[in-house]
Design an enzyme around this catalytic site. Sequence first.
Site, PDB file in Angstrom:
ATOM      1  CG  ASP A  83      -0.416  -0.511   2.467  1.00 33.12           C
ATOM      2  OD1 ASP A  83       0.768  -0.904   2.484  1.00 33.12           O
ATOM      3  OD2 ASP A  83      -1.135  -0.507   3.480  1.00 33.12           O
ATOM      4  CG  ASP A 115      -4.384  -7.030 -12.374  1.00 33.80           C
ATOM      5  OD1 ASP A 115      -3.999  -6.427 -13.394  1.00 33.80           O
ATOM      6  OD2 ASP A 115      -5.481  -7.599 -12.304  1.00 33.80           O
TER       7      ASP A 115
END
Length: 321
Positions: free
Chosen positions: A191, A215
């Site tokens: 993150d 992805d």
Amino acid sequence: MTTIAVAEGDGIGREVIPAAVAILSTINPDWEWVPVEVGYARWQRTGSALTSGDLAMMKEADAVLFGAITTPPEGEYPSVILQIRKALDLYANLRPVRASGVDLVTVRENTEGLYSGIEWEEEDRACTVRVVSKKGTRRIATRASILARERNGHLTIGHKANVLRSDRLFLSLCTAVAEEYNVPHAARLIDALCLDVLLHPEAYDVIVTTNLFGDILSDVTGYLAGGLGMLPSANLGDRHALFEPVHGSAPDIAGTGRANPIAAILSGAMMLDHLGYPEEADLIEAAIQSVLLAGIRTPDLGGDTDTETFTRAVCRVLQSS
Ligand code: ATP
């Protein structure tokens, strides 16, 4: 003779892949292009989106150039690209981004993680199993470490090991492999990495991560290159290779001539590089840059040039170089 299986697929796949083939043909006119019809349109016509014969043709070819497949809204349609990745064991998905001051590659594990396919529904919940195997991690970490070493670069391992037990394994094995290959490496929580790569893209070189994280991260880094129309990718195994733009079939613009062919053309350039023609791949990248600098751009980049005109402009630069 070098044989390339060409699967245009659906939507703008049928516009951008012919553009890539036109460009590559100016460089290697003797290649044999073998068309393979796969995808939703074929499924609607014949009830089959991909056959074992199609897979055999792809396996026999030296490489596959792939467009995009429309994912239909209705239920039980098997993902064509997932079936191909599995059948050809294309375990490494390389998604490079090059722009001013940016030169990085996301190396995404392509066969397991949250896309393991092990999932089920119960009465009050649905479950998906996140699989991180030792074999799957070692081979993706090896591919990423070799790439970082070839680039004289370094490796960032994107993970969430503070929460996910599966990522503790991923992190420890990637670290061990990077050390084995003597590649400088660092670990980042995925993150924080998604934000930091936008703030400090120049600090990154090769980033290795699991399937879903990769992805998402590669779409995030796509922002640095100017959007989906600019992003090429390679799907590599030990025996087969498939090259495709990151974008989908874009049904909203299919047939309008507005598709940006750069992602597909750059995927073709990655294929050239893979097949042993790195200088020719560089020529294609340079030709695209010179056409963009001349102000010839498709609408997604703020211009008004259509797909074919853009492609012809790149061909002209290549023919004169
Ligand atoms: P799919 O169902 O095949 O995934 P999608 O529309 O959901 O299709 P994309 O095809 O990736 O997903 O398109 C997302 C958006 O980006 C669309 O608005 C599309 O028009 C735009 N887009 C994608 N690729 C290109 C391109 N090569 N040139 C211009 N615009 C593009």
